[in-house]
Design a protein around this motif. Structure first.
Motif, PDB file in Angstrom:
ATOM      1  N   PHE A   1      -5.098  10.615  -5.470  1.00 14.00           N
ATOM      2  CA  PHE A   1      -5.818  10.791  -6.541  1.00 14.00           C
ATOM      3  C   PHE A   1      -6.391   9.327  -6.792  1.00 14.00           C
ATOM      4  O   PHE A   1      -7.836   9.097  -6.883  1.00 14.00           O
ATOM      5  N   LEU A   2      -5.355   8.200  -6.835  1.00 14.46           N
ATOM      6  CA  LEU A   2      -5.793   6.928  -6.939  1.00 14.46           C
ATOM      7  C   LEU A   2      -6.933   6.311  -5.816  1.00 14.46           C
ATOM      8  O   LEU A   2      -7.768   5.593  -6.338  1.00 14.46           O
ATOM      9  N   VAL A   3      -6.962   6.885  -4.885  1.00 13.20           N
ATOM     10  CA  VAL A   3      -7.784   6.511  -3.656  1.00 13.20           C
ATOM     11  C   VAL A   3      -9.069   7.356  -3.820  1.00 13.20           C
ATOM     12  O   VAL A   3     -10.115   6.700  -3.632  1.00 13.20           O
ATOM     13  N   ILE A   4      -8.995   8.395  -4.094  1.00  9.69           N
ATOM     14  CA  ILE A   4     -10.418   9.219  -3.927  1.00  9.69           C
ATOM     15  C   ILE A   4     -11.102   9.297  -5.159  1.00  9.69           C
ATOM     16  O   ILE A   4     -12.272   9.001  -5.189  1.00  9.69           O
ATOM     17  N   LEU A   5     -10.387   9.068  -6.502  1.00 11.09           N
ATOM     18  CA  LEU A   5     -11.146   9.032  -7.747  1.00 11.09           C
ATOM     19  C   LEU A   5     -12.489   7.830  -7.665  1.00 11.09           C
ATOM     20  O   LEU A   5     -13.395   8.015  -8.076  1.00 11.09           O
ATOM     21  N   PRO A   6     -11.796   6.805  -7.410  1.00 12.20           N
ATOM     22  CA  PRO A   6     -12.923   5.577  -7.387  1.00 12.20           C
ATOM     23  C   PRO A   6     -13.879   5.563  -6.574  1.00 12.20           C
ATOM     24  O   PRO A   6     -15.236   5.362  -6.761  1.00 12.20           O
ATOM     25  N   LEU A   7     -13.511   6.207  -5.335  1.00 12.00           N
ATOM     26  CA  LEU A   7     -14.495   6.361  -4.221  1.00 12.00           C
ATOM     27  C   LEU A   7     -15.631   7.514  -4.775  1.00 12.00           C
ATOM     28  O   LEU A   7     -16.787   7.359  -4.588  1.00 12.00           O
TER      29      LEU A   7
ATOM     30  N   VAL B   1     -14.739  10.309   3.157  1.00 10.34           N
ATOM     31  CA  VAL B   1     -13.573  10.658   4.219  1.00 10.34           C
ATOM     32  C   VAL B   1     -13.331   9.509   4.962  1.00 10.34           C
ATOM     33  O   VAL B   1     -12.310   9.041   5.325  1.00 10.34           O
ATOM     34  N   LEU B   2     -14.393   8.968   5.557  1.00 10.11           N
ATOM     35  CA  LEU B   2     -14.092   7.743   6.502  1.00 10.11           C
ATOM     36  C   LEU B   2     -13.424   6.589   5.697  1.00 10.11           C
ATOM     37  O   LEU B   2     -12.691   5.825   6.516  1.00 10.11           O
ATOM     38  N   LEU B   3     -13.875   6.295   4.539  1.00  9.67           N
ATOM     39  CA  LEU B   3     -13.195   5.223   3.823  1.00  9.67           C
ATOM     40  C   LEU B   3     -11.912   5.459   3.542  1.00  9.67           C
ATOM     41  O   LEU B   3     -10.926   4.604   3.468  1.00  9.67           O
ATOM     42  N   VAL B   4     -11.598   6.834   3.248  1.00 10.06           N
ATOM     43  CA  VAL B   4     -10.066   7.044   2.868  1.00 10.06           C
ATOM     44  C   VAL B   4      -9.144   7.028   4.143  1.00 10.06           C
ATOM     45  O   VAL B   4      -8.293   6.401   4.054  1.00 10.06           O
ATOM     46  N   VAL B   5      -9.834   7.628   5.140  1.00  9.82           N
ATOM     47  CA  VAL B   5      -8.794   7.614   6.502  1.00  9.82           C
ATOM     48  C   VAL B   5      -8.755   6.282   7.001  1.00  9.82           C
ATOM     49  O   VAL B   5      -7.411   5.839   7.421  1.00  9.82           O
ATOM     50  N   TYR B   6      -9.916   5.466   7.154  1.00  8.71           N
ATOM     51  CA  TYR B   6      -9.932   4.308   7.896  1.00  8.71           C
ATOM     52  C   TYR B   6      -9.356   3.175   7.231  1.00  8.71           C
ATOM     53  O   TYR B   6      -8.957   2.129   7.694  1.00  8.71           O
ATOM     54  N   LEU B   7      -9.593   3.041   5.986  1.00 13.17           N
ATOM     55  CA  LEU B   7      -9.511   1.879   5.042  1.00 13.17           C
ATOM     56  C   LEU B   7      -8.574   2.286   3.916  1.00 13.17           C
ATOM     57  O   LEU B   7      -7.500   1.332   3.836  1.00 13.17           O
TER      58      LEU B   7
ATOM     59  N   MET C   1      -6.607   4.516   2.418  1.00 18.25           N
ATOM     60  CA  MET C   1      -5.402   5.261   2.389  1.00 18.25           C
ATOM     61  C   MET C   1      -4.117   4.467   3.004  1.00 18.25           C
ATOM     62  O   MET C   1      -3.195   4.258   2.639  1.00 18.25           O
ATOM     63  N   PRO C   2      -4.605   3.857   4.253  1.00 16.81           N
ATOM     64  CA  PRO C   2      -3.663   2.971   4.904  1.00 16.81           C
ATOM     65  C   PRO C   2      -3.207   1.906   4.109  1.00 16.81           C
ATOM     66  O   PRO C   2      -1.833   1.290   4.049  1.00 16.81           O
ATOM     67  N   LEU C   3      -4.334   1.179   3.385  1.00 19.18           N
ATOM     68  CA  LEU C   3      -4.052   0.195   2.351  1.00 19.18           C
ATOM     69  C   LEU C   3      -3.094   0.649   1.083  1.00 19.18           C
ATOM     70  O   LEU C   3      -2.197  -0.244   0.890  1.00 19.18           O
ATOM     71  N   ALA C   4      -3.549   1.721   0.637  1.00 14.89           N
ATOM     72  CA  ALA C   4      -2.730   2.227  -0.472  1.00 14.89           C
ATOM     73  C   ALA C   4      -1.317   2.581  -0.101  1.00 14.89           C
ATOM     74  O   ALA C   4      -0.306   2.312  -0.702  1.00 14.89           O
TER      75      ALA C   4
END
Length: 191
Positions: A124-130, A163-169, A171-174
């Motif tokens: 949620f914290l990753v996807i909401l701001p995006l 999706v690309l920002l979540v998967v590649y950038l 989510m790994p950072l989070a």
């Protein structure tokens, strides 16, 4: 039989390479990615590189649409030959792990998954701001090219970007940021 999301399979390959072998390994890696992409059910590859104390840690995540297709790649003569070629470049051998479904994000090194509520919080914290920011960033293009601003086209572009920002950038950072919180506490045992 219909295929469920849990049928997808992920191969996580971890290699440590001395920095002076990095270019040769990169060449080998491109060849391996190209070869794997030709196998049935291949869905894509993600590669993460981290430099640490004279070594380069490569984590390669290969996704297949089902376990049988992943197993076909693992058992293939092509992969065996490629691993044999890479062994002189590797510091700690060919370390592989097979995961089912979307287990990769939330499977820490100790192999214990955090509670689902913690996984939901991080996601949620990753996807909401995006989901709030990405549509705003696309607006100038949508105004300049009205065909892209239509309902379907705009949603495809926005969703693909997220999706690309979540998967590649992100989510790994989070996962690195929340690692301690996500890792289940080890219970101490006393003799």
């Amino acid at each position: 039989m219909t295929q469920t999301h849990a049928d997808t399979a992920t191969l996580v390959v971890r290699h440590q390479v001395h920095q002076h072998h990095e270019q040769r390994y990169e060449t080998w890696l491109r060849q391996t990615i190209d070869t794997a992409s030709q196998y049935p059910g291949h869905l894509g590859v993600d590669v993460v590189r981290e430099h640490q104390a004279g070594l380069v840690n490569f984590t390669c995540v290969l996704r297949f649409d089902q376990v049988q297709h992943l197993q076909g790649w693992l058992d293939s003569d092509a992969r065996k030959q490629l691993v044999t070629e890479a062994k002189p470049l590797l510091h700690a051998g060919d370390n592989t792990e097979v995961l089912l479904g979307n287990d990769f994000w939330f499977t820490p090194d100790n192999g214990q998954q955090p509670p689902l509520w913690k996984q939901a919080c991080v996601t949620f914290l990753v996807i909401l701001p995006l989901s709030l920011l990405v549509p705003l960033l696309w607006q100038p293009l949508f105004r300049a090219v009205p065909a892209l601003g239509g309902y379907v086209a705009s949603n495809v572009l926005i969703t693909l970007s997220i999706v690309l920002l979540v998967v590649y950038l992100f989510m790994p950072l989070a996962m690195r940021v929340f690692d301690t919180w996500l890792t289940p506490a080890q219970k101490e045992t006393h003799p």
